[in-house]
Enzyme design. Structure first.
Site, PDB file in Angstrom:
ATOM      1  N   TRP A 122       0.826  -1.213   0.000  1.00 36.70           N
ATOM      2  CA  TRP A 122       0.000   0.000   0.000  1.00 36.70           C
ATOM      3  C   TRP A 122       0.853   1.253   0.000  1.00 36.70           C
ATOM      4  CZ3 TRP A 122      -4.321  -0.538  -2.138  1.00 36.70           C
ATOM      5  CH2 TRP A 122      -5.031  -1.739  -2.017  1.00 36.70           C
ATOM      6  N   ASP A 128      -1.869   6.918   6.086  1.00 32.37           N
ATOM      7  CA  ASP A 128      -2.933   6.060   5.557  1.00 32.37           C
ATOM      8  C   ASP A 128      -3.323   5.086   6.671  1.00 32.37           C
ATOM      9  OD1 ASP A 128      -4.513   4.166   4.353  1.00 32.37           O
ATOM     10  OD2 ASP A 128      -3.077   3.609   2.793  1.00 32.37           O
ATOM     11  N   LYS A 187     -13.026  -1.211   6.387  1.00 27.32           N
ATOM     12  CA  LYS A 187     -12.404  -2.196   7.287  1.00 27.32           C
ATOM     13  C   LYS A 187     -12.868  -1.965   8.725  1.00 27.32           C
ATOM     14  CE  LYS A 187      -8.803  -1.854   3.978  1.00 27.32           C
ATOM     15  NZ  LYS A 187      -9.025  -3.027   3.151  1.00 27.32           N
TER      16      LYS A 187
HETATM   17  C1  LIG Z   1      -3.701   0.299   3.803  1.00 24.51           C
HETATM   18  C2  LIG Z   1      -4.586   0.487   2.609  1.00 24.51           C
HETATM   19  N1  LIG Z   1      -4.483   1.612   1.892  1.00 24.51           N
HETATM   20  C3  LIG Z   1      -5.254   1.839   0.820  1.00 24.51           C
HETATM   21  C4  LIG Z   1      -6.171   0.906   0.389  1.00 24.51           C
HETATM   22  C5  LIG Z   1      -6.987   1.195  -0.832  1.00 24.51           C
HETATM   23  O1  LIG Z   1      -8.257   1.547  -0.409  1.00 24.51           O
HETATM   24  P1  LIG Z   1      -9.481   1.768  -1.401  1.00 24.51           P
HETATM   25  O2  LIG Z   1      -9.849   0.449  -1.943  1.00 24.51           O
HETATM   26  O3  LIG Z   1     -10.510   2.368  -0.484  1.00 24.51           O
HETATM   27  O4  LIG Z   1      -9.051   2.717  -2.457  1.00 24.51           O
HETATM   28  C6  LIG Z   1      -6.327  -0.281   1.101  1.00 24.51           C
HETATM   29  C7  LIG Z   1      -7.314  -1.275   0.661  1.00 24.51           C
HETATM   30  O5  LIG Z   1      -7.357  -2.403   1.070  1.00 24.51           O
HETATM   31  C8  LIG Z   1      -5.503  -0.494   2.235  1.00 24.51           C
HETATM   32  O6  LIG Z   1      -5.599  -1.627   2.938  1.00 24.51           O
END
Ligand SMILES: Cc1ncc(COP(=O)(O)O)c(C=O)c1O
Length: 363
Positions: A104, A174, A198
């Site tokens: 991520w 994040d 989540k």
């Molecule tokens: C730590 C993290 N950042 C970003 C995201 C991406 O999120 P989204 O699907 O809401 O764009 C996720 C998705 O699982 C994630 O776990």
């Protein structure tokens, strides 16, 4: 619960507290005194306005932050934040520092690059992203526009509990998969963002917590919808917000409060994570954790079994025993149990019991 439910270890979208589902169910046809479902309400009406304001207030309350922090409910997922942050805050001539802890964080780096100079202050690639950096590992830019980090790597299974010291540089995080799962000092951050799916509610809402002094430094002249200033000025109501999702978030925050706030939630999450990791550690290497013990995530517990064939069998049999969502992310394989706030200690205990049985049959 009057319904047949299974133990849900999905990584996201993920389990919602049953008390929240019950409340949604109760209000389905007639949100008190409105005669309609929240989905059917005007986002400019007084019933929805009360829900929206309460959700904002609850974030201030749970995190112990004042009005200098704006609470925004946006769309586009955490993925749009990867781009919106540098678009707004990576100013001309400045460098943004990124701490690359896994998949991520890597996506955040990729999305920042088109907007300016990016310095990867640490990259865990060589150690397969199996631990967090130490303070001394970080190559920070003294006058950076901001430092970005990922609170919890949902795929890799590592999580920050103490955050790096970045001096006076704005810290951006994040927190998609660890928001509100334990106590932390939110005041050290200039911007926190999280996809809701989540720990907060359904997919379709992105939470942004933005400190006003950081907002004041944002670039001007951006497209209206991509400028944080628009959403702050309009209290996330510049266009139609994801009203139903925000309503579910409000109910989830109330559920957290009723369960002792962050302190109460932390206690349960600690018990869940400790129980599961101690089962792994006591299994004589039948189950093997994939990351350093000092970096282990409380939210996404990742492990390997002695062979891929056994992992496949484990996931299949767990499903037959009423436990779903245990397959590791397709990019890394293995087994992953996502044990977010809404996953009960009872669910984790059932998983541990199954793991013991599975080992005794196959070990
Ligand atoms: C730590 C993290 N950042 C970003 C995201 C991406 O999120 P989204 O699907 O809401 O764009 C996720 C998705 O699982 C994630 O776990």
């Amino acid at each position: 619960m009057a319904f047949d439910r299974i133990w849900n270890f999905n990584a996201g979208p993920a389990a919602i507290p049953e008390a929240v589902l019950e409340r949604i169910h109760k209000d389905w046809f007639n949100y008190p005194k409105s005669g309609m479902n929240v989905m059917e309400m005007s986002h400019r009406g007084k019933d929805y306005d009360a829900i929206h304001q309460r959700a904002v207030e609850l974030f201030h309350e749970l995190l112990g932050i004042g009005p200098e922090y704006h609470i925004l409910f946006l769309q586009g997922g955490a993925s749009l934040q990867f781009a919106m942050i540098p678009m707004n805050f990576l100013l001309e001539g400045k460098t943004a520092d990124y701490i690359h802890t896994g998949a991520w964080a890597g996506k955040a780096v990729k999305e920042a690059k088109p907007f300016g100079k990016v310095n990867v202050a640490w990259d865990g690639k060589e150690i397969n992203y199996s631990r967090l950096p130490r303070q001394g590992d970080l190559k920070l830019t003294p006058d950076a526009a901001y430092v970005h980090l990922t609170g919890n790597e949902t795929i890799g299974g590592i999580e920050f509990f103490a955050f790096p010291d970045v001096g006076a540089v704005p810290l951006v995080c994040d927190m998609s998969s660890d928001i509100l799962s334990h106590r932390f000092d939110a005041r050290q951050f200039s911007l926190i963002y999280a996809g809701a799916q989540k720990n907060l509610g359904p997919s379709g809402v992105t939470l942004v917590i933005l400190r006003d002094d950081f907002l004041q430094t944002a670039k001007q002249g951006l497209p209206t919808m991509l400028s944080y200033g628009t959403h702050v000025k309009e209290n996330s109501l510049y266009n139609t917000p994801p009203t139903f999702g925000i309503y579910v978030i409000k109910l989830t925050l109330e559920w957290i409060l009723e369960n002792g706030g962050l302190e109460g939630i932390e206690k349960i999450n600690r018990a869940k994570a400790e129980a599961l990791y101690s089962m792994i550690d006591g299994s004589g290497d039948f189950y093997k954790g994939t990351v350093s013990k000092d970096s282990r995530s409380w939210m996404n517990v990742t492990m390997r079994l002695p062979s891929e064939a056994l992992e496949e069998q484990f996931i299949k049999e767990a499903k037959e025993a009423g436990m779903v969502g245990l397959k590791g992310h397709r990019s890394v394989g293995g087994v992953r149990a996502s044990i977010y706030n809404a996953v009960s200690l009872q669910a984790v205990e059932s998983l541990i019991k199954f793991m013991k049985e599975f080992q005794s049959r196959n070990g």
